[in-house]
Design a protein around this motif. Sequence first.
Motif, PDB file in Angstrom:
ATOM      1  N   THR A 140       0.846  -1.191   0.000  1.00  0.00           N
ATOM      2  CA  THR A 140       0.000   0.000   0.000  1.00  0.00           C
ATOM      3  C   THR A 140       0.883   1.242   0.000  1.00  0.00           C
ATOM      4  OG1 THR A 140      -0.079   0.162   2.422  1.00  0.00           O
ATOM      5  CG2 THR A 140      -1.773  -1.188   1.342  1.00  0.00           C
ATOM      6  N   PRO A 141       0.365   2.371  -0.485  1.00  0.00           N
ATOM      7  CA  PRO A 141       1.152   3.612  -0.494  1.00  0.00           C
ATOM      8  C   PRO A 141       1.626   4.037   0.898  1.00  0.00           C
ATOM      9  CG  PRO A 141      -0.731   3.834  -1.956  1.00  0.00           C
ATOM     10  CD  PRO A 141      -0.909   2.537  -1.215  1.00  0.00           C
ATOM     11  N   THR A 143       2.364   2.246   3.663  1.00  0.00           N
ATOM     12  CA  THR A 143       3.501   1.446   4.143  1.00  0.00           C
ATOM     13  C   THR A 143       4.716   1.657   3.260  1.00  0.00           C
ATOM     14  OG1 THR A 143       1.983  -0.200   5.054  1.00  0.00           O
ATOM     15  CG2 THR A 143       4.259  -0.888   4.725  1.00  0.00           C
ATOM     16  N   TYR A 144       4.490   1.812   1.987  1.00  0.00           N
ATOM     17  CA  TYR A 144       5.591   2.099   1.049  1.00  0.00           C
ATOM     18  C   TYR A 144       6.327   3.366   1.470  1.00  0.00           C
ATOM     19  CZ  TYR A 144       7.844   2.830  -3.538  1.00  0.00           C
ATOM     20  OH  TYR A 144       8.746   3.031  -4.562  1.00  0.00           O
ATOM     21  N   GLU A 145       5.571   4.395   1.838  1.00  0.00           N
ATOM     22  CA  GLU A 145       6.163   5.654   2.285  1.00  0.00           C
ATOM     23  C   GLU A 145       7.071   5.438   3.496  1.00  0.00           C
ATOM     24  OE1 GLU A 145       4.530  10.120   3.391  1.00  0.00           O
ATOM     25  OE2 GLU A 145       3.385   8.373   4.090  1.00  0.00           O
ATOM     26  N   LYS A 146       6.645   4.585   4.425  1.00  0.00           N
ATOM     27  CA  LYS A 146       7.416   4.338   5.641  1.00  0.00           C
ATOM     28  C   LYS A 146       8.651   3.489   5.387  1.00  0.00           C
ATOM     29  CE  LYS A 146       3.258   4.542   8.538  1.00  0.00           C
ATOM     30  NZ  LYS A 146       2.318   3.752   9.369  1.00  0.00           N
ATOM     31  N   VAL A 147       8.505   2.451   4.559  1.00  0.00           N
ATOM     32  CA  VAL A 147       9.615   1.517   4.331  1.00  0.00           C
ATOM     33  C   VAL A 147      10.652   2.099   3.380  1.00  0.00           C
ATOM     34  CG1 VAL A 147      10.252  -0.759   3.429  1.00  0.00           C
ATOM     35  CG2 VAL A 147       8.201  -0.508   4.847  1.00  0.00           C
ATOM     36  N   HIS A 148      10.192   2.712   2.293  1.00  0.00           N
ATOM     37  CA  HIS A 148      11.114   3.311   1.316  1.00  0.00           C
ATOM     38  C   HIS A 148      11.573   4.713   1.746  1.00  0.00           C
ATOM     39  CE1 HIS A 148      10.915   0.620  -2.345  1.00  0.00           C
ATOM     40  NE2 HIS A 148      10.006   0.076  -1.548  1.00  0.00           N
ATOM     41  N   ALA A 151       8.135   9.714  -0.909  1.00  0.00           N
ATOM     42  CA  ALA A 151       6.767  10.224  -1.042  1.00  0.00           C
ATOM     43  C   ALA A 151       5.787   9.075  -1.277  1.00  0.00           C
ATOM     44  CB  ALA A 151       6.694  11.220  -2.191  1.00  0.00           C
ATOM     45  N   LYS A 152       4.638   9.176  -0.674  1.00  0.00           N
ATOM     46  CA  LYS A 152       3.611   8.144  -0.805  1.00  0.00           C
ATOM     47  C   LYS A 152       3.217   7.916  -2.269  1.00  0.00           C
ATOM     48  CE  LYS A 152       0.513   8.347   2.399  1.00  0.00           C
ATOM     49  NZ  LYS A 152      -0.672   8.726   3.220  1.00  0.00           N
ATOM     50  N   PHE A 155       4.544   5.055  -4.862  1.00  0.00           N
ATOM     51  CA  PHE A 155       4.002   3.699  -4.990  1.00  0.00           C
ATOM     52  C   PHE A 155       3.178   3.566  -6.269  1.00  0.00           C
ATOM     53  CE2 PHE A 155       0.662   0.535  -4.359  1.00  0.00           C
ATOM     54  CZ  PHE A 155       1.393  -0.575  -3.957  1.00  0.00           C
ATOM     55  N   ASN A 156       2.247   4.485  -6.471  1.00  0.00           N
ATOM     56  CA  ASN A 156       1.398   4.426  -7.667  1.00  0.00           C
ATOM     57  C   ASN A 156       2.193   4.704  -8.934  1.00  0.00           C
ATOM     58  OD1 ASN A 156      -0.976   3.782  -6.280  1.00  0.00           O
ATOM     59  ND2 ASN A 156      -1.368   5.930  -5.793  1.00  0.00           N
ATOM     60  N   THR A 157       3.243   5.538  -8.820  1.00  0.00           N
ATOM     61  CA  THR A 157       4.112   5.782  -9.976  1.00  0.00           C
ATOM     62  C   THR A 157       4.795   4.491 -10.414  1.00  0.00           C
ATOM     63  OG1 THR A 157       4.529   8.081  -9.332  1.00  0.00           O
ATOM     64  CG2 THR A 157       6.137   7.050 -10.802  1.00  0.00           C
ATOM     65  N   VAL A 158       5.274   3.734  -9.451  1.00  0.00           N
ATOM     66  CA  VAL A 158       5.955   2.479  -9.773  1.00  0.00           C
ATOM     67  C   VAL A 158       4.992   1.480 -10.408  1.00  0.00           C
ATOM     68  CG1 VAL A 158       7.161   0.484  -8.796  1.00  0.00           C
ATOM     69  CG2 VAL A 158       7.725   2.785  -8.001  1.00  0.00           C
TER      70      VAL A 158
END
Length: 354
Positions: A140-141, A143-148, A151-152, A155-158
């Motif tokens: 999810t965006p 959790t992605y923001e926290k782990v990577h 910017a949230k 995630f959707n860009t990837v």
Amino acid sequence: MNDKFRIDSHKLMYHVKRVSDWLDNKLVFPIYIEISPSGTCNHRCLFCSVDFMGFKKRFLDTAVLKQRIAEMGDLKVKSIMFAGEGEPFLHKDLPDIIVHTKNSGIDVAITTNGVLMRPAVLKKILPSTEWIKISLNAGTPATYEKVHRTAKKDFNTVISNITSALEIREKQKVPCVIGAQMLLIPENAAEVETLTRTLRDVGVDYLVIKPYTHHYRNDHEYAVSYEEFESIGEIIKSYNTEGFKVIFRANAMQKWDSKKRSYNQCHALPFWSYIDATGNVWGCSAHLLEQEFSYGSIMDQTFESIWTGEKRKKSLEWVTKTLDLKTCKFNCRMDEVNCYLHELKNLPEHVNFI
């Protein structure tokens, strides 16, 4: 076979001639080289294995790199993966470098966080690339923001870039394999199934679920026990289809938990190498900045002179006589290769009864 690319194993046994030459104490040039075009990164992942390099804003000189890559092709280097201590697509000339690498007779792969893997870039590189693996460590965006630690919206860009890659691959009719990997830590364990479902529906070829590794220089350390995550591996098996495979690296996870090696010496260094973003050639990516593993620089030497040089010879001697494997990472990139080479060097009984 879910792991047809042997991601949780090794492929050195397919290079019989070089292994045979190594056993006969002959000079062998590397089969595989990892190159870091960029020293900096647009993410700061919690578990980055090369955070000790400092994410410095430096980029390999394109002209010199192309010259050395052509030399590597002449020396029968088989593959180059562009990855390293930074995000490779931050190097503005990477698409041209990739095409040049393939034209030099070398197979190309890329490990990337995928944010800069835009359609215009993909159209140029896909015909010259064997595989692309996107590091995507959340489902999810948020959790992605926290782990990577980015910017949230990334995630959707990837996900969008992966979708574009698959569409372009189909239009170009090229065989480039497109996969993803998630490094499993407590922060993202609850989203393994979510990510698996998303990527299966998008249409990627595979998703790798891999364990954490730690080096004494890293700024992070997780006390992860993968035994508690075994059920995840069983659950996500149901997502396998003819075109999509989940590669749950149970073998590597078990080794991480046990902290045991089947070998007492590193034999793998003659078969691969690492080039950092300033052009320094290293024997091992887990020992960057340690001068015992330094071979020279492509900025002022040919690759052949580095590989056959006195500095590398002394490094290999030091590794053989002095290296304490306690300073090495468990589950390093060459761990399975070392298990294989150790067995060849230390034959068990009754090997002639095939």
